[in-house]
Scaffold this motif. Structure first.
Motif, PDB file in Angstrom:
ATOM      1  N   VAL A   1       0.841  -1.188   0.000  1.00 19.96           N
ATOM      2  CA  VAL A   1       0.000   0.000   0.000  1.00 19.96           C
ATOM      3  C   VAL A   1       0.880   1.243   0.000  1.00 19.96           C
ATOM      4  O   VAL A   1       1.795   1.380   0.807  1.00 19.96           O
ATOM      5  CB  VAL A   1      -0.933  -0.005   1.224  1.00 19.96           C
ATOM      6  N   ARG A   2       0.597   2.141  -0.919  1.00 21.04           N
ATOM      7  CA  ARG A   2       1.248   3.444  -0.974  1.00 21.04           C
ATOM      8  C   ARG A   2       0.161   4.480  -1.227  1.00 21.04           C
ATOM      9  O   ARG A   2      -0.484   4.472  -2.280  1.00 21.04           O
ATOM     10  CB  ARG A   2       2.306   3.495  -2.091  1.00 21.04           C
ATOM     11  N   THR A   3      -0.064   5.338  -0.245  1.00 17.21           N
ATOM     12  CA  THR A   3      -1.043   6.410  -0.392  1.00 17.21           C
ATOM     13  C   THR A   3      -0.310   7.727  -0.532  1.00 17.21           C
ATOM     14  O   THR A   3       0.876   7.841  -0.212  1.00 17.21           O
ATOM     15  CB  THR A   3      -1.990   6.475   0.818  1.00 17.21           C
ATOM     16  N   ARG A   4      -1.038   8.733  -0.975  1.00 18.94           N
ATOM     17  CA  ARG A   4      -0.404  10.045  -1.136  1.00 18.94           C
ATOM     18  C   ARG A   4      -1.379  11.144  -0.757  1.00 18.94           C
ATOM     19  O   ARG A   4      -2.591  11.020  -0.898  1.00 18.94           O
ATOM     20  CB  ARG A   4       0.117  10.227  -2.555  1.00 18.94           C
TER      21      ARG A   4
ATOM     22  N   ASN B   1      -5.494   8.941   4.505  1.00 21.83           N
ATOM     23  CA  ASN B   1      -4.372   8.357   3.774  1.00 21.83           C
ATOM     24  C   ASN B   1      -3.320   7.824   4.739  1.00 21.83           C
ATOM     25  O   ASN B   1      -2.769   6.741   4.541  1.00 21.83           O
ATOM     26  CB  ASN B   1      -3.757   9.398   2.830  1.00 21.83           C
TER      27      ASN B   1
ATOM     28  N   ALA C   1      -2.433   3.787   5.224  1.00 20.83           N
ATOM     29  CA  ALA C   1      -1.062   3.327   5.004  1.00 20.83           C
ATOM     30  C   ALA C   1      -0.513   2.633   6.252  1.00 20.83           C
ATOM     31  O   ALA C   1       0.129   1.573   6.161  1.00 20.83           O
ATOM     32  CB  ALA C   1      -0.171   4.498   4.601  1.00 20.83           C
TER      33      ALA C   1
ATOM     34  N   PHE D   1       3.111   6.516   3.406  1.00 20.92           N
ATOM     35  CA  PHE D   1       2.295   7.718   3.245  1.00 20.92           C
ATOM     36  C   PHE D   1       3.191   8.786   2.621  1.00 20.92           C
ATOM     37  O   PHE D   1       4.194   9.186   3.198  1.00 20.92           O
ATOM     38  CB  PHE D   1       1.762   8.158   4.606  1.00 20.92           C
TER      39      PHE D   1
ATOM     40  N   ASP E   1       1.575   9.729 -10.036  1.00 19.98           N
ATOM     41  CA  ASP E   1       1.051   8.575  -9.317  1.00 19.98           C
ATOM     42  C   ASP E   1       1.621   7.274  -9.885  1.00 19.98           C
ATOM     43  O   ASP E   1       1.907   6.336  -9.135  1.00 19.98           O
ATOM     44  CB  ASP E   1      -0.477   8.557  -9.378  1.00 19.98           C
TER      45      ASP E   1
ATOM     46  N   ILE F   1       1.800   4.745  -6.599  1.00 17.85           N
ATOM     47  CA  ILE F   1       0.684   4.936  -5.672  1.00 17.85           C
ATOM     48  C   ILE F   1      -0.345   3.840  -5.896  1.00 17.85           C
ATOM     49  O   ILE F   1      -0.815   3.624  -7.020  1.00 17.85           O
ATOM     50  CB  ILE F   1       0.054   6.330  -5.869  1.00 17.85           C
TER      51      ILE F   1
ATOM     52  N   HIS G   1      -3.281   3.473  -3.851  1.00 21.19           N
ATOM     53  CA  HIS G   1      -4.630   3.904  -3.474  1.00 21.19           C
ATOM     54  C   HIS G   1      -4.704   5.422  -3.534  1.00 21.19           C
ATOM     55  O   HIS G   1      -3.893   6.106  -2.898  1.00 21.19           O
ATOM     56  CB  HIS G   1      -4.980   3.444  -2.057  1.00 21.19           C
ATOM     57  N   VAL G   2      -5.655   5.925  -4.289  1.00 22.73           N
ATOM     58  CA  VAL G   2      -5.888   7.362  -4.385  1.00 22.73           C
ATOM     59  C   VAL G   2      -7.128   7.668  -3.551  1.00 22.73           C
ATOM     60  O   VAL G   2      -8.257   7.407  -3.960  1.00 22.73           O
ATOM     61  CB  VAL G   2      -6.070   7.812  -5.843  1.00 22.73           C
ATOM     62  N   ILE G   3      -6.894   8.204  -2.353  1.00 23.16           N
ATOM     63  CA  ILE G   3      -7.974   8.551  -1.421  1.00 23.16           C
ATOM     64  C   ILE G   3      -8.048  10.070  -1.401  1.00 23.16           C
ATOM     65  O   ILE G   3      -7.130  10.741  -0.917  1.00 23.16           O
ATOM     66  CB  ILE G   3      -7.687   8.001  -0.018  1.00 23.16           C
TER      67      ILE G   3
END
Length: 492
Positions: free
Chosen positions: A11-14, A34, A38, A45, A209, A214, A216-218
């Motif tokens: 998992v990599r969120t931004r 996010n 993460a 994150f 992204d 990335i 997951h795009v939240i």
């Protein structure tokens, strides 16, 4: 529905704000979700600053973002300050990478050069509207054979680069809204790089992204219209899109959009007002989301453990500062006394009040329950430590009663050898009241005035404990001296 966490090896969120000012609650809620997601899945994150809007950028904007994230305790794992495996983390500095990616699409035939000026495109769009024809696509440059030069090139015009978007449905899945679709004709051929060489927002975001991996795009639901455009770019590069989660909007109290330009309170404003950072984190985490057991007071560890994006609601929610203040009180009471004392010390003039660390620690032990905000210390705690004023009319009237001297004498005698803890002090004071032969309404008020100069306040056992033995006995002795002086005045 498949869990979003199951679709990526890591998992990599931004969080990708613009450095145009302090974060408001809506921005912060996005960052928090996010960060939580993460952390829940052992991922990363990422902070990426989308700083291409240089006209709206404010001096120190990046610093304000970091200051807010640090205060909330959600510092990124990668970012402009931290570095990381996919630098740079400022979008403006990635412009050459964006242009290089556009060149790849040109070479593959998935993109084409367009020499049309914006006024020409607008004129043809209006003509299409008048003729009742689709307006999303202008094929004048798109279908030009490669061996033919465009007239605009001969005129020395700079070309924009556009993505070839075919007719037919462009489908994508959002965790909250399910599968959505829009026809490619409604999107038209997307501009990737403007004629002046500047990458467009959607192209830059998709490239960043992709390159930052990335998963997951939240983000806020306001970005939902951008998603099909970004999905097309993922497909053009032959890359699987991330999981998309478009969270509902956080509204200002009473409704309306939270906006820095409309004066929405920034996260750091809540810090100045004394809200506990864990309470703000707790509150914003629960906007449009709820723990499975319904518990609302949650530590950050519990939030990380229980975060589940599939429990997100789809409805917009208004900020409720009263509830956030209630949570702040709960988190203050959960603080170790030493840490709360240090936080209070930053809001008091300890030297002026004659306070040391031990004084503040005792106060934190007994008076945290009287506060909801850290700033409440100035109204709930500080007055207790100020030297009591016994020369006011109400205090003088109370202390002039003969029984007052008796009450203070017995109170001081009872406390002289008492174990200095709130409960033993309270028991000793009740015993002193019986020994003095006085009712509570005659015994306790003069003792309170002698200690604090106030007619009402916390339990006197707690007051004495917080003041400390030496200060407490000295104040009782001083009150007895003041009463003797008043007796002398009356006898003259």
């Amino acid at each position: 529905m498949t869990s979003p966490a199951a679709s990526a090896a890591r998992v990599r969120t931004r969080f990708a704000p613009s450095p145009t000012g302090a974060l408001h609650l809506g921005n912060a809620r996005t960052a928090i979700l996010n960060w939580l997601f993460a952390r829940r899945h052992g991922g990363a994150f990422v902070l990426r600053l989308e700083d291409t809007d240089t006209e709206r950028a404010v001096p120190g904007g990046e610093g304000m973002i970091y200051e807010a994230l640090d205060w909330l305790g959600i510092a990124p794992d990668e970012g402009p300050r931290e570095g990381g495996p996919f630098p740079p983390y400022r979008q403006l500095a990635r412009a050459e990478r964006h242009r290089a990616r556009a060149a790849v699409l040109l070479e593959s035939g998935r993109a084409f050069r367009c020499y049309c000026r914006p006024d020409e495109l607008e004129a043809r769009r209006q003509a299409a509207i008048a003729a009742g024809e689709p307006t999303g696509r202008d094929a004048r440059c798109r279908d030009l054979p490669a061996e033919r030069a465009h007239p605009g090139e001969a005129e020395g015009r700079e070309a924009a680069i556009r993505l070839r978007v075919e007719s037919g449905p462009v489908e994508f899945t959002d965790l909250l809204k399910g599968t959505l679709s829009i026809d490619g004709d409604d999107l038209g051929d997307l501009v990737l790089v403007r004629s002046d060489g500047r990458p467009t927002y959607n192209f830059a975001v998709a490239v960043d992204d992709i390159e930052m991996e990335i998963s997951h795009v939240i983000r806020g639901v306001g970005h939902l219209s951008n998603t099909p455009k970004q999905v097309l770019l993922y497909r053009a590069f032959g890359v699987r899109p991330p999981e998309f989660v478009h969270i509902p909007t956080v509204l200002a109290p009473g409704g309306g959009k939270l906006s820095k330009r409309r004066g929405a309170a920034g996260i750091l404003d809540y810090r100045e007002r004394g809200f506990h950072p864990d309470a703000v984190l707790n509150y914003l985490s629960l906007l449009s989301w709820s723990a499975e057991d319904g518990e609302e007071f949650l530590s950050r560890e519990a939030l990380v453990e229980s975060i589940d994006l599939e429990r997100l609601g789809a409805a917009d929610t208004e900020v409720d500062e009263e509830k956030m203040a209630w949570l702040s009180g709960r988190h203050l009471r959960a603080e170790p006394a030493e840490r709360l004392a240090r936080a209070w010390a930053t809001r008091l003039d300890a030297e002026e009040l004659g306070l040391n660390d031990a004084d503040l620690r005792r106060a934190a032990e007994v008076f945290a329950k009287r506060t909801r905000l850290l700033s409440d210390v100035t109204s709930e705690v500080e007055p207790i430590y100020r030297a009591p004023e016994t020369d006011g009319s109400a205090a003088r009237e109370l202390l002039s009663v003969p029984a007052a001297r008796t009450a203070i004498h017995f109170a001081r005698a009872a406390w002289a050898d008492t174990d200095w803890r709130p409960e033993p002090l309270a028991r000793a004071l009740r015993g002193a009241m019986g020994d003095a032969g006085l009712a509570g309404r005659a015994f306790f008020p003069p003792v309170r005035v002698a200690l604090t100069g106030q007619l009402h306040g916390p339990d006197l056992g707690e007051v004495g404990y917080a003041l400390g033995r030496e200060r407490t006995l000295a104040r009782l002795a001083a009150a007895m001296e003041a009463m003797e002086a008043m007796e002398e005045e009356r006898s003259v």
